[in-house]
Write a protein that holds these residues in place. Structure first.
Motif, PDB file in Angstrom:
ATOM      1  N   ARG A  50       2.907 -12.582  23.930  1.00 55.85           N
ATOM      2  CA  ARG A  50       3.261 -14.091  24.559  1.00 55.85           C
ATOM      3  C   ARG A  50       3.077 -13.914  26.016  1.00 55.85           C
ATOM      4  NH1 ARG A  50       4.019 -14.443  19.659  1.00 55.85           N
ATOM      5  NH2 ARG A  50       5.408 -15.096  18.453  1.00 55.85           N
ATOM      6  N   PHE A  51       2.896 -15.143  26.523  1.00 53.39           N
ATOM      7  CA  PHE A  51       2.962 -15.345  27.926  1.00 53.39           C
ATOM      8  C   PHE A  51       3.550 -16.640  28.601  1.00 53.39           C
ATOM      9  CE2 PHE A  51      -0.482 -17.631  26.048  1.00 53.39           C
ATOM     10  CZ  PHE A  51      -0.720 -18.655  27.043  1.00 53.39           C
ATOM     11  N   ALA A  62      -2.637 -26.794  27.857  1.00 49.46           N
ATOM     12  CA  ALA A  62      -2.529 -25.750  26.778  1.00 49.46           C
ATOM     13  C   ALA A  62      -2.355 -26.406  25.409  1.00 49.46           C
ATOM     14  CB  ALA A  62      -1.588 -25.020  26.938  1.00 49.46           C
ATOM     15  N   ILE A  63      -1.486 -27.371  25.340  1.00 46.05           N
ATOM     16  CA  ILE A  63      -1.101 -27.923  24.050  1.00 46.05           C
ATOM     17  C   ILE A  63      -2.500 -28.713  23.545  1.00 46.05           C
ATOM     18  CG2 ILE A  63       0.468 -29.936  22.986  1.00 46.05           C
ATOM     19  CD1 ILE A  63       2.407 -29.021  24.783  1.00 46.05           C
ATOM     20  N   GLU A  68      -0.681 -22.291  20.872  1.00 40.66           N
ATOM     21  CA  GLU A  68       0.767 -22.611  20.116  1.00 40.66           C
ATOM     22  C   GLU A  68       1.822 -22.302  21.171  1.00 40.66           C
ATOM     23  OE1 GLU A  68       3.162 -19.867  16.595  1.00 40.66           O
ATOM     24  OE2 GLU A  68       0.910 -19.630  16.827  1.00 40.66           O
ATOM     25  N   ILE A  69       2.923 -23.251  21.114  1.00 40.98           N
ATOM     26  CA  ILE A  69       3.798 -23.111  22.079  1.00 40.98           C
ATOM     27  C   ILE A  69       5.178 -22.571  21.118  1.00 40.98           C
ATOM     28  CG2 ILE A  69       5.479 -24.273  23.540  1.00 40.98           C
ATOM     29  CD1 ILE A  69       2.519 -24.075  24.673  1.00 40.98           C
ATOM     30  N   VAL A 124       6.699 -20.559  26.600  1.00 44.03           N
ATOM     31  CA  VAL A 124       6.433 -19.369  26.265  1.00 44.03           C
ATOM     32  C   VAL A 124       5.289 -19.624  25.054  1.00 44.03           C
ATOM     33  CG1 VAL A 124       7.232 -17.068  24.787  1.00 44.03           C
ATOM     34  CG2 VAL A 124       8.645 -18.455  26.618  1.00 44.03           C
ATOM     35  N   ALA A 125       4.119 -19.075  25.238  1.00 40.44           N
ATOM     36  CA  ALA A 125       3.143 -19.428  24.396  1.00 40.44           C
ATOM     37  C   ALA A 125       2.428 -18.140  23.726  1.00 40.44           C
ATOM     38  CB  ALA A 125       2.030 -20.129  25.169  1.00 40.44           C
ATOM     39  N   VAL A 126       1.805 -18.351  22.568  1.00 38.42           N
ATOM     40  CA  VAL A 126       1.034 -17.484  21.991  1.00 38.42           C
ATOM     41  C   VAL A 126      -0.433 -17.320  22.472  1.00 38.42           C
ATOM     42  CG1 VAL A 126       0.313 -16.527  19.574  1.00 38.42           C
ATOM     43  CG2 VAL A 126       2.400 -17.726  19.880  1.00 38.42           C
ATOM     44  N   PRO A 127      -1.020 -16.254  22.848  1.00 39.88           N
ATOM     45  CA  PRO A 127      -2.307 -16.199  23.488  1.00 39.88           C
ATOM     46  C   PRO A 127      -3.291 -16.541  22.261  1.00 39.88           C
ATOM     47  CG  PRO A 127      -1.121 -14.173  23.892  1.00 39.88           C
ATOM     48  CD  PRO A 127      -0.283 -14.771  22.938  1.00 39.88           C
ATOM     49  N   PRO A 128      -4.252 -17.501  22.477  1.00 39.45           N
ATOM     50  CA  PRO A 128      -5.444 -17.847  21.719  1.00 39.45           C
ATOM     51  C   PRO A 128      -6.172 -16.616  21.606  1.00 39.45           C
ATOM     52  CG  PRO A 128      -5.602 -19.009  23.903  1.00 39.45           C
ATOM     53  CD  PRO A 128      -4.214 -18.403  23.989  1.00 39.45           C
ATOM     54  N   ARG A 129      -6.949 -16.639  20.555  1.00 42.93           N
ATOM     55  CA  ARG A 129      -7.824 -15.662  20.328  1.00 42.93           C
ATOM     56  C   ARG A 129      -9.134 -16.440  20.075  1.00 42.93           C
ATOM     57  NH1 ARG A 129      -5.288 -11.355  22.165  1.00 42.93           N
ATOM     58  NH2 ARG A 129      -3.288 -11.068  21.456  1.00 42.93           N
TER      59      ARG A 129
END
Length: 290
Positions: A50-51, A62-63, A68-69, A124-129
């Motif tokens: 998370r970041f 980001a959205i 993903e938030i 708090v977001a999920v790092p995009p891959r």
């Protein structure tokens, strides 16, 4: 009546222009706040996958990019103090996108925010891959490749310039700093979240670049040819190495055109983000208006 929950107790709802949040956190020791604050360190971000994103503008970008938030914290007084007409719709979009949403007091927000920033919103977001295979490039693309740049602020500044110049893709090769470091996010103004940005290993990047069929260009203090002498109209990959060591020896495996930026003072080179902007906009100048 809808009620707001705080530390296990219910309180009468105070109407809010930011819709009707269901959770209000007043303690800096709240477990959710403590877990989120830990993400200020790179090791914790890596372990948690998370970041943190600071600020309504960066979160909105980001959205829009599909990040993903997982969780959001908003301090309504600070958002109101910004006086930004875009803040309310950006917070509404955050409320809709986040899996969990809470308002917090200014004291709690101080623990969550990066530095002295009073933006009023943290996510708090999920790092995009994102991989090289997902990049969608136009004909004759202009591409930037960043290798071994240690300072997150420099990475962010390069990303911001690349976005402004319309660079088709930015590939961060074997990164030495977390791409979602708070300093990178801030320096990039959220452009780090663009779908044209990805990370890769050198082993992945070299054949991909060679397959583009465009010249590979890098600045070197000892080069004889000026950066303006390169023809960027048919596309190019601009290679950017660390300020201390430049590009690693692995790039000797491919044909790289070395160019120089004129230096008329004591220093023999520019900050990597400044050099990148000069190179990008020379390409823009040659390629003409979009």
């Amino acid at each position: 009546m809808i009620r707001r929950f705080r530390l296990g107790r219910t309180l009468p709802l105070i109407p809010s222009p930011l819709a009707f949040p269901l959770v209000h956190i007043t303690s800096r020791h709240n477990p959710r706040v403590k877990d989120a604050a830990k993400l200020r360190t790179g090791r914790k971000r890596e372990v948690a996958a998370r970041f943190l994103i600071d600020g309504p503008r960066e979160i909105a970008r980001a959205i829009a990019a599909g990040v993903e938030i997982a969780e959001a914290f908003v301090c309504e007084p600070l958002v109101a103090a910004l006086g930004d007409p875009q803040a309310a719709p950006e917070i509404a979009a955050l409320r809709s996108a986040a899996r969990e949403f809470a308002t917090v007091t200014p004291e709690v927000f101080e623990k969550l925010c990066f530095g002295q920033r009073g933006s009023g919103a943290v996510a708090v977001a999920v790092p995009p891959r994102r991989s090289l295979a997902e990049l969608q490039l136009p004909p004759a693309p202009l591409v930037a490749v960043l290798e071994g740049i240690e300072k997150p602020g420099n990475v962010g500044a390069v990303l911001r310039s690349a976005d402004g110049a319309g660079v088709a893709a930015v590939v961060v090769v074997d990164p030495r700093t977390d791409l979602y470091n708070p300093q990178t996010i801030r320096a990039s103004l959220g452009t780090v979240f663009g779908r044209h940005v990805c990370t890769a290993t050198t082993a992945e990047a070299l054949p991909w670049l060679c397959g583009l069929g465009v010249p590979l260009v890098a600045t070197r203090p000892d080069a004889t040819e000026l950066y303006t002498a390169v023809d960027y109209r048919g596309g190019a990959a601009i290679l950017l190495g660390s300020e201390a060591a430049g590009l690693s020896d692995v790039w000797r495996q491919v044909d790289v055109l070395s160019v120089r930026l004129p230096m008329h003072g004591l220093a023999d080179s520019l900050n990597v983000s400044v050099a990148a902007a000069i190179m990008f906009y020379e390409a823009v100048r040659q390629r003409g208006p979009a």
